[in-house]
Write a protein that holds these residues in place. Structure first.
Motif, mmCIF file in Angstrom:
data_model
loop_
_atom_site.group_PDB
_atom_site.id
_atom_site.type_symbol
_atom_site.label_atom_id
_atom_site.label_comp_id
_atom_site.label_asym_id
_atom_site.label_seq_id
_atom_site.Cartn_x
_atom_site.Cartn_y
_atom_site.Cartn_z
ATOM 1 N N ASP A 36 0.821 -1.069 0.009
ATOM 2 C CA ASP A 36 -0.252 -0.094 -0.008
ATOM 3 C C ASP A 36 0.861 1.356 0.054
ATOM 4 O O ASP A 36 0.603 2.167 -0.622
ATOM 5 C CB ASP A 36 -0.917 -0.036 1.358
ATOM 6 C CG ASP A 36 -1.665 -1.026 1.060
ATOM 7 O OD1 ASP A 36 -2.352 -1.492 0.176
ATOM 8 O OD2 ASP A 36 -2.512 -1.293 2.190
ATOM 9 N N ASP A 40 1.394 3.899 -3.114
ATOM 10 C CA ASP A 40 1.048 5.321 -2.896
ATOM 11 C C ASP A 40 2.093 6.293 -3.165
ATOM 12 O O ASP A 40 1.809 7.236 -4.000
ATOM 13 C CB ASP A 40 0.627 5.617 -1.394
ATOM 14 C CG ASP A 40 0.063 7.084 -0.943
ATOM 15 O OD1 ASP A 40 -0.904 7.351 -1.867
ATOM 16 O OD2 ASP A 40 0.690 7.429 -0.095
ATOM 17 N N ARG A 43 2.019 6.172 -7.049
ATOM 18 C CA ARG A 43 1.130 7.167 -7.811
ATOM 19 C C ARG A 43 1.093 8.753 -7.492
ATOM 20 O O ARG A 43 1.074 9.364 -8.364
ATOM 21 C CB ARG A 43 -0.329 6.592 -7.085
ATOM 22 C CG ARG A 43 -1.490 7.942 -7.490
ATOM 23 C CD ARG A 43 -2.761 7.359 -6.968
ATOM 24 N NE ARG A 43 -3.125 6.230 -8.092
ATOM 25 C CZ ARG A 43 -3.787 5.251 -7.757
ATOM 26 N NH1 ARG A 43 -4.624 5.176 -6.846
ATOM 27 N NH2 ARG A 43 -4.375 4.667 -8.778
ATOM 28 N N SER A 68 -1.394 -0.110 -12.582
ATOM 29 C CA SER A 68 -2.697 0.377 -11.703
ATOM 30 C C SER A 68 -2.739 -0.282 -10.285
ATOM 31 O O SER A 68 -3.023 0.094 -9.441
ATOM 32 C CB SER A 68 -3.821 0.124 -12.619
ATOM 33 O OG SER A 68 -4.968 0.843 -11.922
ATOM 34 N N GLU A 69 -2.623 -1.700 -10.504
ATOM 35 C CA GLU A 69 -2.962 -2.402 -9.203
ATOM 36 C C GLU A 69 -1.872 -2.217 -8.161
ATOM 37 O O GLU A 69 -1.661 -2.473 -7.391
ATOM 38 C CB GLU A 69 -2.769 -4.146 -9.879
ATOM 39 C CG GLU A 69 -4.214 -4.314 -10.575
ATOM 40 C CD GLU A 69 -4.860 -5.499 -10.361
ATOM 41 O OE1 GLU A 69 -4.178 -6.421 -9.930
ATOM 42 O OE2 GLU A 69 -6.047 -5.619 -10.483
ATOM 43 N N ARG A 72 -2.410 0.647 -6.669
ATOM 44 C CA ARG A 72 -3.700 0.808 -5.632
ATOM 45 C C ARG A 72 -3.407 -0.271 -4.307
ATOM 46 O O ARG A 72 -3.930 -0.499 -3.619
ATOM 47 C CB ARG A 72 -4.978 -0.014 -6.410
ATOM 48 C CG ARG A 72 -5.522 1.422 -7.211
ATOM 49 C CD ARG A 72 -6.623 0.901 -8.161
ATOM 50 N NE ARG A 72 -6.566 -0.001 -8.815
ATOM 51 C CZ ARG A 72 -7.297 -1.099 -9.092
ATOM 52 N NH1 ARG A 72 -8.157 -1.392 -8.370
ATOM 53 N NH2 ARG A 72 -6.873 -2.038 -10.131
ATOM 54 N N ARG A 74 -2.909 -3.579 -4.896
ATOM 55 C CA ARG A 74 -3.481 -4.747 -4.943
ATOM 56 C C ARG A 74 -2.650 -5.897 -5.307
ATOM 57 O O ARG A 74 -2.848 -6.858 -4.968
ATOM 58 C CB ARG A 74 -4.458 -4.496 -5.797
ATOM 59 C CG ARG A 74 -5.570 -3.517 -5.689
ATOM 60 C CD ARG A 74 -6.738 -4.182 -5.155
ATOM 61 N NE ARG A 74 -7.603 -3.038 -4.940
ATOM 62 C CZ ARG A 74 -8.451 -2.936 -4.358
ATOM 63 N NH1 ARG A 74 -8.868 -4.076 -3.580
ATOM 64 N NH2 ARG A 74 -9.350 -1.959 -4.327
#
Length: 135
Positions: A36, A40, A43, A68-69, A72, A74
């Motif tokens: 996570d 972050d 991004r 993208s995953e 996020r 994931r």
């Protein structure tokens, strides 16, 4: 003594009775997951550079949905993928780790003195000739 009173004395609750709201401890804050925090940081850096997912994914040679995953939180990325994403953003892997470290320390709450995650190790003093086994 009545039989009713003796029956009540033998009842053992299956579940513990919840404590009064004033007596409950505050829940321990959860440690953030590595994925996570790294996502972050990736991004935020991409958005700070005003770049698209497609642009960074193409530069890193990874798929756009996978990036993208990652962002996020994931997916857990390998060190190779993290290095590729960092390089695509103009960062070294060490830079990405430093930014992640900074983010983690900002999220960390100070712990009260004496609270530790692991118990203290107490070591007995050995005398010459004593044999100590490693645990």
């Amino acid at each position: 003594m009545s039989s009713h009173a003796s029956d009540q004395a033998r009842v053992i609750p299956l579940r513990p009775v919840p404590a009064e709201p004033a007596e409950r401890e505050e829940p321990t804050p959860r440690e953030p997951l590595w994925r996570d925090v790294v996502g972050d940081v990736l991004r935020r850096e991409r958005l700070a550079q005003e770049r698209t997912l497609k642009d960074v994914a193409d530069a890193a040679r990874i798929s756009m949905p996978y990036l993208s995953e990652l962002e996020r939180g994931r997916k857990e990325a390998s060190s190779e993928v993290l290095a590729a994403a960092a390089h695509a953003l103009g960062l070294g892997l060490a830079d990405l780790l430093a930014l992640t470290h900074r983010r983690l320390t900002l999220q960390a709450r100070p712990r009260p003195l004496g609270s530790r995650t692991a118990p203290r190790r107490t070591e007995a003093r050995s005398r010459p000739g004593d044999v100590r086994l490693a645990a």
